[in-house]
Design a protein around this motif. Structure first.
Motif, PDB file in Angstrom:
ATOM      1  N   SER A 140      42.275  38.494  86.282  1.00 12.94           N
ATOM      2  CA  SER A 140      41.691  37.108  86.279  1.00 12.94           C
ATOM      3  C   SER A 140      40.927  37.172  87.659  1.00 12.94           C
ATOM      4  CB  SER A 140      41.687  36.185  85.876  1.00 12.94           C
ATOM      5  OG  SER A 140      42.434  35.601  84.883  1.00 12.94           O
ATOM      6  N   LEU A 153      34.505  33.412  86.810  1.00 15.03           N
ATOM      7  CA  LEU A 153      35.189  32.907  85.645  1.00 15.03           C
ATOM      8  C   LEU A 153      37.274  32.865  85.745  1.00 15.03           C
ATOM      9  CD1 LEU A 153      34.292  30.437  83.720  1.00 15.03           C
ATOM     10  CD2 LEU A 153      34.790  32.857  81.348  1.00 15.03           C
ATOM     11  N   CYS A 195      47.095  35.756  85.548  1.00 17.51           N
ATOM     12  CA  CYS A 195      45.490  35.587  85.999  1.00 17.51           C
ATOM     13  C   CYS A 195      45.950  37.865  86.262  1.00 17.51           C
ATOM     14  CB  CYS A 195      45.395  35.012  87.175  1.00 17.51           C
ATOM     15  SG  CYS A 195      44.976  33.645  86.874  1.00 17.51           S
ATOM     16  N   SER A 203      40.861  25.825  89.302  1.00 15.55           N
ATOM     17  CA  SER A 203      40.502  24.628  89.444  1.00 15.55           C
ATOM     18  C   SER A 203      41.712  24.166  88.360  1.00 15.55           C
ATOM     19  CB  SER A 203      39.502  24.529  87.724  1.00 15.55           C
ATOM     20  OG  SER A 203      38.543  25.394  88.214  1.00 15.55           O
ATOM     21  N   LEU A 204      42.800  24.699  88.013  1.00 15.69           N
ATOM     22  CA  LEU A 204      43.877  24.586  87.728  1.00 15.69           C
ATOM     23  C   LEU A 204      45.235  24.303  88.479  1.00 15.69           C
ATOM     24  CD1 LEU A 204      44.434  27.065  84.454  1.00 15.69           C
ATOM     25  CD2 LEU A 204      43.962  23.864  83.708  1.00 15.69           C
ATOM     26  N   GLY A 211      38.877  29.463  87.311  1.00 12.11           N
ATOM     27  CA  GLY A 211      39.612  29.218  86.319  1.00 12.11           C
ATOM     28  C   GLY A 211      40.305  28.537  86.348  1.00 12.11           C
ATOM     29  N   GLN A 212      41.486  29.445  87.218  1.00 14.24           N
ATOM     30  CA  GLN A 212      42.556  29.765  87.973  1.00 14.24           C
ATOM     31  C   GLN A 212      42.682  28.657  89.204  1.00 14.24           C
ATOM     32  OE1 GLN A 212      43.132  33.362  90.413  1.00 14.24           O
ATOM     33  NE2 GLN A 212      45.969  32.080  90.625  1.00 14.24           N
TER      34      GLN A 212
END
Length: 343
Positions: A286, A291, A281, A298-299, A295-296
């Motif tokens: 990122s 977005l 990221c 969430s993971l 996404g980062q």
């Protein structure tokens, strides 16, 4: 559960099975992770911006940190590598003092409090699911009651772990700063001349310094990995058994004596997951897009939940190993006593 010796892939398989067969647990984990998720969006954005600024300003910080040790008319100026980390940190404070204070506060207080809340719920529920080998309904999870004594013990152990891990992290960062600073000293003919108690000695820069700092970094990583496995196991023991502080960490050391490799492997897997996500990221920027950062995070939250469930499975495996060992020892004692009676 089946009484067998587990490898790290067996532990990961059991962890994924718990998530796969318990959809209610997945939903409840997501629900309890929402406060941590929302905070991490702000924290990771701030952290990545700070790291990006430090990377951009690193050449400037290092150039302003070169302090001549002495001046020789033939070789020119030489620099003291041991004072460079202090000067780099001083210049870093000068340019990014407010950001350092803010990031330190965010890391030490709200981040750890939210992680503790998520840790308590995830470990307690996953332990019940795995130990009883049955799924819990969503209403059972909503009526979850956490014992005050165990919570207090977990908080004490958590403070121990935060203190030890923070000190280790600061030492590792200091060593990295020293390593990067020394390697970028502008010296003629790739040599450094240093004063010591005997006099002046010339050291081959490339070989000596790479061996010195590289071996120190490698040694610190080798020491940190077992410690981290013991710290995580100690937190699980505090939540499930109510022991606190050094007693919980001592129990973690005892339980993991025969299976420390599994704990270290779990630490390596989830550390690579976390650091890899942050590195990617940071490389792709990122944090600049909504977005990308969502996404980062969430993971990261998924990896955090998997980590604690896997350490619950690892804890149960350690308990089975110790119980099996005690049973074998008792059987051997009984057999020797029986043989002694017939002699």
């Amino acid at each position: 559960m089946e009484c067998r010796t587990m490898k790290v892939f067996d532990i990961l398989k059991e962890t994924l099975t718990i998530f796969y067969k318990n959809i209610n647990f997945v939903f409840f984990t997501i629900l309890t992770s929402l406060p941590l998720f929302c905070f991490l969006i702000y924290y990771e954005t701030f952290l990545q911006k700070f790291l990006f600024q430090c990377i951009e300003n690193l050449p400037l910080l290092e150039r302003t940190s070169y302090i001549p040790l002495y001046y020789d008319p033939y070789y020119g100026q030489y620099y003291d590598p041991w004072s460079l980390p202090v000067d780099i940190v001083r210049n870093l404070n000068k340019y990014h003092f407010n950001e350092l204070i803010q990031m330190g506060f965010l890391y030490l207080v709200p981040l750890h409090l939210l992680e503790l809340f998520s840790l308590l719920v995830t470990v307690d529920l996953s332990s019940k699911i795995y130990r009883e080998d049955k799924a819990l309904t969503f209403m059972d999870m909503l009526h979850l009651r956490i014992d005050k004594a165990r919570t207090g013990a977990t908080v004490i152990t958590f403070l121990y772990v935060v203190f030890l891990s923070t000190c280790t992290l600061l030492a590792f960062i200091w060593l990295l700063i020293t390593y990067s600073a020394v390697l970028m000293i502008p010296t003629p003919e790739s040599e450094i001349v240093l004063y010591n108690s005997v006099g002046m000695s010339s050291l081959g820069f490339d070989l000596f310094d790479h061996l010195l700092y590289g071996s120190n970094l490698f040694l610190q990583v080798i020491i940190y990995l077992p410690w981290c496995a013991i710290w995580n196991l100690g937190l699980v023991i505090s939540i499930l058994e109510g022991t606190c502080g050094l007693k919980a960490l001592g129990s973690a050391v005892y339980l993991s004596l025969k299976s420390l490799v599994n704990g270290v492997s779990l630490v390596i897997i989830f550390t690579i997951w976390e650091l890899g996500l942050r590195a990617l990221c940071l490389y792709f920027g990122s944090y600049k897009t909504w977005l990308g950062i969502v996404g980062q995070i969430s993971l990261l939250c998924l990896g955090n939940a998997l980590k604690w469930v896997s350490f619950v499975v690892y804890f149960q495996d350690c308990v089975r190993r110790v119980s099996r060992k005690k049973t074998d020892q008792e059987q051997n004692v009984d057999m020797r006593e029986s043989k002694a009676m017939f002699v």
